[in-house]
Design an enzyme around this catalytic site. Structure first.
Site, PDB file in Angstrom:
ATOM      1  N   HIS A 167       0.835  -1.212   0.000  1.00 22.77           N
ATOM      2  CA  HIS A 167       0.000   0.000   0.000  1.00 22.77           C
ATOM      3  C   HIS A 167       0.862   1.252   0.000  1.00 22.77           C
ATOM      4  O   HIS A 167       0.620   2.188  -0.774  1.00 22.77           O
ATOM      5  CB  HIS A 167      -0.920  -0.025   1.221  1.00 22.77           C
ATOM      6  CG  HIS A 167      -1.673   1.243   1.449  1.00 22.77           C
ATOM      7  ND1 HIS A 167      -2.964   1.443   0.997  1.00 22.77           N
ATOM      8  CD2 HIS A 167      -1.320   2.399   2.080  1.00 22.77           C
ATOM      9  CE1 HIS A 167      -3.363   2.662   1.337  1.00 22.77           C
ATOM     10  NE2 HIS A 167      -2.380   3.253   1.997  1.00 22.77           N
ATOM     11  N   GLU A 168       1.869   1.300   0.881  1.00 23.10           N
ATOM     12  CA  GLU A 168       2.703   2.495   0.981  1.00 23.10           C
ATOM     13  C   GLU A 168       3.553   2.686  -0.271  1.00 23.10           C
ATOM     14  O   GLU A 168       3.739   3.820  -0.738  1.00 23.10           O
ATOM     15  CB  GLU A 168       3.587   2.407   2.229  1.00 23.10           C
ATOM     16  CG  GLU A 168       2.815   2.302   3.538  1.00 23.10           C
ATOM     17  CD  GLU A 168       1.826   3.435   3.761  1.00 23.10           C
ATOM     18  OE1 GLU A 168       2.025   4.524   3.196  1.00 23.10           O
ATOM     19  OE2 GLU A 168       0.840   3.226   4.488  1.00 23.10           O
ATOM     20  N   GLU A 227      -6.057   6.947  -1.234  1.00 19.29           N
ATOM     21  CA  GLU A 227      -6.003   5.773  -0.365  1.00 19.29           C
ATOM     22  C   GLU A 227      -6.640   4.564  -1.056  1.00 19.29           C
ATOM     23  O   GLU A 227      -6.110   3.447  -1.001  1.00 19.29           O
ATOM     24  CB  GLU A 227      -6.725   6.066   0.952  1.00 19.29           C
ATOM     25  CG  GLU A 227      -5.970   6.985   1.883  1.00 19.29           C
ATOM     26  CD  GLU A 227      -4.644   6.404   2.324  1.00 19.29           C
ATOM     27  OE1 GLU A 227      -4.610   5.221   2.728  1.00 19.29           O
ATOM     28  OE2 GLU A 227      -3.629   7.124   2.247  1.00 19.29           O
ATOM     29  N   HIS A 245       1.686   4.489  -2.996  1.00 19.95           N
ATOM     30  CA  HIS A 245       1.632   5.956  -2.916  1.00 19.95           C
ATOM     31  C   HIS A 245       2.800   6.578  -3.675  1.00 19.95           C
ATOM     32  O   HIS A 245       2.647   7.620  -4.329  1.00 19.95           O
ATOM     33  CB  HIS A 245       1.666   6.408  -1.460  1.00 19.95           C
ATOM     34  CG  HIS A 245       0.366   6.280  -0.741  1.00 19.95           C
ATOM     35  ND1 HIS A 245      -0.809   6.819  -1.210  1.00 19.95           N
ATOM     36  CD2 HIS A 245       0.051   5.683   0.452  1.00 19.95           C
ATOM     37  CE1 HIS A 245      -1.793   6.563  -0.367  1.00 19.95           C
ATOM     38  NE2 HIS A 245      -1.300   5.865   0.637  1.00 19.95           N
TER      39      HIS A 245
END
Length: 283
Positions: free
Chosen positions: A149-150, A212, A153
């Site tokens: 997930h990070e 997100e 970004h």
């Protein structure tokens, strides 16, 4: 037709009309149009969506490196041991499966001693994991869900997108402030307050939630392609929901609620499981 009386400025003084000035907002709109059409275009290799960013890739990576170095200076890093090795192992499995452009980042991963359950990836591929999140991830696949997930970004250049959005909004608000300059101060404050709230809740916060959601989807596919069971992402967020405590309502946050996030992950799970099965067959 009789002209409108001007506003009284003092005893015996002529009256002056207080009015909305169109010039400042037109100038602001011209600046916004110029910034928009001259900004760099970036196409997300995972989603195919094209967006505009205000920083070059080099500028973005330089800012990420500067922030990363500051974090390391101000933190106690864990430089050895099973947890440290697990963070590096996950990074080494995820990064080779990214798109070609993202693989060229100078990737680094660090484990920081902190009770805060957090992790982030700065622009240019600088990953920081706090030890406080490891009891919630529980295992390597859970950590892969977080790190995927990070990483998303960074590969989606969300930071550069937010900077670009903020620049356009600040220009628009400055133009509006100039257009209201001849109104009473109380009127100015009231109008700008309403506009500010509208921008915050109607644009800024939903924009953050969109990022997100995009990072959730991309990160889920990253971990599945790396051979991590994507179901662990669901289990992680269910645990986060249990330990998260009171959170602001979704409409007042840059993040979706845990329930919304879990529901969207469930919807994405069939596609992620297909990626996971392909990865398993290729091993």
């Amino acid at each position: 037709m009789n002209p409108e009386p001007e506003e009284e400025l003092g005893p015996g003084a002529p009256r002056r009309r207080r009015r909305f000035l169109i010039g400042p907002i037109l100038i602001a709109l011209a600046i916004i149009a110029f910034k928009y059409f001259t900004a760099e275009e970036f196409t997300n290799p995972e989603t195919g969506q094209t967006v505009r960013v205000s920083l070059s890739s080099e500028q973005e990576q330089a800012l990420g490196l500067q922030s990363y170095q500051q974090v390391l200076r101000e933190s106690q890093t864990v430089d050895s041991g099973p947890q440290h090795d697990m963070v590096l192992r996950v990074a080494r499995r995820l990064i080779p499966l990214l798109d070609e452009r993202s693989r060229r980042y100078e990737w680094s991963a660090s484990l920081v001693k902190s009770d805060v359950p957090n992790a982030f990836c700065l622009p240019g591929g600088k990953i920081v994991v706090f030890t406080g999140i490891l009891p919630i991830t529980q295992n390597e696949a859970g950590l892969a869900a977080v790190m995927g997930h990070e990483i998303a970004h960074a590969t989606a250049r969300h930071g550069a997108q937010r900077i670009f959005q903020n620049e356009l909004l600040q220009t628009a608000m400055s133009g509006m402030q100039g257009s209201l300059a001849e109104l009473d101060p109380e009127q100015q404050r009231a109008i700008l307050g309403v506009l500010g709230a509208g921008v915050q809740y109607g644009l800024v916060l939903p924009y953050g939630r969109d990022h997100e959601n995009e990072a959730d989807k991309m990160g889920l596919m990253y971990m599945a392609r790396a051979g991590y069971d994507p179901e662990e992402a669901l289990r992680f967020w269910l645990r986060m929901e249990e330990v998260g405590g009171a959170n602001p309502p979704e409409w007042a946050s840059t993040h979706p609620s845990h329930g919304t996030r879990i529901q969207r992950l469930r919807e994405l799970m069939p596609a992620a499981m297909e990626q996971y099965r392909r990865a398993a067959a290729a091993r």
